[in-house]
Write a protein that holds these residues in place. Structure first.
Motif, short mmCIF file in Angstrom:
data_model
loop_
_atom_site.label_atom_id
_atom_site.label_comp_id
_atom_site.label_asym_id
_atom_site.label_seq_id
_atom_site.Cartn_x
_atom_site.Cartn_y
_atom_site.Cartn_z
N ASP A 139 7.39 8.41 -6.18
CA ASP A 139 6.73 7.18 -5.74
C ASP A 139 7.49 5.97 -6.30
N GLY A 140 8.32 5.37 -5.47
CA GLY A 140 9.03 4.13 -5.83
C GLY A 140 8.65 3.03 -4.87
N ILE A 141 7.36 2.96 -4.51
CA ILE A 141 6.91 2.05 -3.46
C ILE A 141 6.76 0.62 -3.97
N VAL A 142 5.98 0.46 -5.05
CA VAL A 142 5.66 -0.88 -5.56
C VAL A 142 5.94 -0.92 -7.05
N GLY A 143 6.44 -2.05 -7.55
CA GLY A 143 6.74 -2.20 -8.95
C GLY A 143 5.56 -2.70 -9.76
N GLY A 149 -4.27 -3.03 -3.25
CA GLY A 149 -3.99 -1.66 -2.83
C GLY A 149 -2.77 -1.58 -1.94
N LEU A 150 -2.38 -0.35 -1.62
CA LEU A 150 -1.23 -0.11 -0.76
C LEU A 150 -1.50 -0.57 0.66
N ARG A 151 -0.46 -1.05 1.32
CA ARG A 151 -0.57 -1.37 2.74
C ARG A 151 -0.66 -0.06 3.54
#
Length: 499
Positions: A139-143, A149-151
Motif C-alpha cells: 500500500d503506497g497510495i497516500v502518504g 478516507g480513500l477515494r
C-alpha cells in the motif's frame, strides 16, 4: 521510551536531513528497509507475485523502488498506478528496468473518485486482475499528509486486495489513517504490517489507527539527530522506563514512607468496587490502605490489613493520596471531602459524574481523572463515538478543561497532562480487560503510585502499563475477572523488574 512525532515535525526533520545528504538518499534508505521487511514476510521472494498500489506521493516512490529490489530478487512485481500522470518518475523507471510490470488503475470516472456505470468506481479490469494470485500487496497510495478516507478507485482496489487473501503491507502509514491523530474518516487500508520510516507517527500507536496498522516495523533513515529539535507528540513507556519509575522500598522504609493511600469507594449497592479498588492499591505496593465508606465489612473480610474508618476522609488519618469514586452511587459527601484535601487525588467512575468542575480546577495538589470513553463523552458533552474516534483530541481537551491529568481508558489508554506536552500512550493490555471491575483495580493501583510519590502523569502511565501487563499475564488468551487482574499485579511487577 518509544516516541512519535507529528507530520510537521517529521517533514521539518526530513528537509533538514535532505539538505545534507545526496539527492534521493532518504527514499533509497526507506525503500531498502521496506524491501527487506517484505522479503521477510514472503519468506521466499523468488517467484512470488507482488502488487504495488501506487499513488502520486513519495510513498508511491518508496513502493516502486522497493518493488524494483524485489523484482531483482526474482519476484513478479506489478505496479498499479492510481495517478499515472503524477507517478514518481525515478521509482517507475527503476521498477521497469528491474523487469516489473505496470498497469494503470483509472478508467472512465478516473482518479477523482467518481464511479463508472457498472459500479467499478473508475478502476480498470486489468488493475483488478493484477491482484489475482498476489501473495503480497504493498500500500503506497497516500502518504502521511493524507486527510480523510480513500477515494472510490483506491477504496475499490483495497477491498479487492483484502479479498485476495494476500498479505498487505502499508508504506509509512495505512492509507486513509490520519497520521497525527489515528482517526479514520472513511475507507482505509487494514494492513497486516506497516513499515514506517524515521520515527513512529501518532496514528500508528493510537486507535482506531493502531488497529489498521497491524504489526509496525520502524526503519532507521537517519532522522534521529534532526528530530531532537522537535517535541514528541506521543510517548510510550517501555519496560526500562517503567522499571526506573517503580517505587521500591529501601532498608529504611516503613509503611508511611512507602505511601499510604486512602480509598473512598463502594456503597451498599456496589461493595465490590471498594474491595477491588483496595486490592489494586495493596497489590501495587502501598505501605497501607485506609478505606472510608459503607463497604468496610466487605473490605476487611477480604483484606484484614486494610485500615477502615466510618469517615469522613478528613478524620481517617494521614494519607499521601486519595482515590475517590468507584461504586459511590449518588452520595458525594465523602468525595467532596477527599477532593478538598491537599494531597494528590484520583477521581474515577461515579466520582467523575458527581464532582464539581470548579473544585477540580481550583486544586493546588495534583489531580488524576480516569474516565472511560462514555464518561469522557459526558464530561465533554459529546457522543461516545466522537471520543473513541478522536482519542488524542479528547484527552487533551479534558486535561485542559479540568486543569488535571487525564487517563482515558480504552482499547488504547492515553494520558495527557494539563500543561500540554507529549501524550503518553500505553503499549500493554488485552481485550480481556474489558470486564466489570477492571477499572476499579486500575484506580487503586494508580492511586498507590500517587501515594508513593510519582507525579500524576507517571502514576497514570505506569499504572496503565502494569494493569495491562497484569491483564495479559492473568488471561493468557482466556477470560479473566477483575480479581484475577489484581492478583496478577505482583507478577507484572516482577516481569518489569526482570525477576
Amino acid at each position: 521510551m518509544r516516541t512519535a512525532y507529528s507530520v510537521d515535525s517529521v517533514r521539518a526533520a526530513e528537509r533538514a536531513l535532505m539538505a545534507r545528504v545526496p539527492d534521493g538518499a532518504l527514499m533509497q534508505r526507506a525503500a531498502a528497509g521496506l524491501a527487506v521487511a517484505c522479503g521477510q514476510l514472503l519468506g521466499r521472494v523468488y517467484g512470488a507475485r507482488v502488487v504495488l498500489l501506487v499513488g502520486s506521493g513519495d510513498n508511491g516512490g518508496d513502493a516502486l523502488f522497493a518493488g524494483a529490489r524485489l523484482a531483482r530478487r526474482g519476484a513478479g512485481v506489478t505496479a498499479v498506478l492510481l495517478a499515472p500522470d503524477r507517478v514518481h518518475g525515478g521509482g517507475l523507471a527503476a521498477l521497469l528496468r528491474a523487469g516489473g510490470r505496470v498497469v494503470d488503475a483509472p478508467v472512465g470516472g478516473g482518479a477523482d473518485g467518481s464511479a463508472d456505470a457498472d459500479g467499478s468506481a473508475g478502476v480498470s479490469e486489468r488493475a483488478l486482475a493484477a491482484l489475482d494470485g498476489a501473495r503480497l500487496v504493498v500500500d503506497g497510495i497516500v502518504g502521511i499528509g493524507g486527510k480523510g478516507g480513500l477515494r472510490a478507485p483506491a477504496a475499490r482496489l483495497v477491498r479487492a486486495a483484502a479479498a485476495s487473501g494476500a498479505l498487505i503491507v502499508s508504506v509509512d502509514l495505512p492509507s486513509g489513517v490520519d497520521a497525527d491523530t489515528g482517526q479514520v474518516r472513511g475507507d482505509a487500508v487494514r494492513a497486516d504490517a506497516t513499515v514506517t520510516f524515521g520515527t513512529y507517527k501518532p496514528g500508528l500507536l493510537v486507535d482506531p489507527g493502531r488497529e489498521y496498522a497491524g504489526a509496525v516495523r520502524l526503519v532507521d533513515i537517519g532522522l534521529d539527530g534532526e528530530l531532537g529539535a522537535h517535541d514528541a507528540a506521543l510517548e510510550a513507556l517501555q519496560y526500562a522506563d517503567v522499571e526506573r519509575l517503580l517505587p521500591v522500598p529501601g532498608a529504611e522504609s516503613d509503611k508511611y514512607r512507602r505511601g499510604v493511600v486512602g480509598v473512598v469507594a463502594g456503597s451498599a449497592r456496589y461493595p465490590g468496587a471498594a474491595v477491588l479498588c483496595v486490592a489494586g492499591a495493596l497489590r501495587a505496593g502501598a505501605g497501607a490502605v485506609r478505606y472510608v465508606g459503607p463497604a468496610a465489612d466487605a473490605v476487611v473480610a477480604r483484606f484484614p490489613e486494610a485500615l477502615v474508618s466510618a469517615g469522613p476522609p478528613a478524620a481517617a488519618g494521614r494519607v499521601q493520596a486519595w482515590v475517590a469514586g468507584p461504586g459511590l452511587g449518588d452520595d458525594d459527601a465523602f468525595l467532596r471531602d477527599a477532593v478538598a484535601a491537599d494531597v494528590p487525588v484520583l477521581i474515577d467512575a461515579d466520582g467523575l459524574r458527581l464532582v464539581d468542575v470548579s473544585a477540580v480546577r481550583g486544586r493546588d495538589a495534583p489531580t488524576l481523572l480516569t474516565p472511560h470513553a462514555g464518561e469522557a463523552a459526558a464530561l465533554l458533552g459529546v457522543s461516545r463515538e466522537e471520543v473513541e474516534g478522536a482519542r488524542l483530541e479528547s484527552v487533551r481537551e479534558l486535561a485542559a478543561r479540568y486543569s488535571a491529568t487525564v487517563l482515558l481508558k480504552g482499547s488504547t489508554t492515553v494520558v495527557a497532562s494539563p500543561g500540554g506536552g507529549a501524550v503518553r500512550v500505553n503499549p500493554t493490555g488485552t481485550s480481556w480487560l474489558a470486564t466489570a471491575g477492571s477499572g476499579d483495580v486500575l484506580s487503586g493501583l494508580a492511586g498507590s503510585l500517587l501515594a508513593a510519590g510519582l507525579g500524576a502523569g507517571d502514576a497514570g502511565a505506569v499504572g496503565a502499563f502494569l494493569h495491562g501487563l497484569a491483564g495479559r499475564l492473568a488471561a493468557e488468551g482466556a477470560p479473566v475477572g477483575a480479581q484475577d487482574v489484581a492478583e496478577a499485579l505482583p507478577l507484572a511487577w516482577r516481569d518489569v523488574r526482570g525477576a
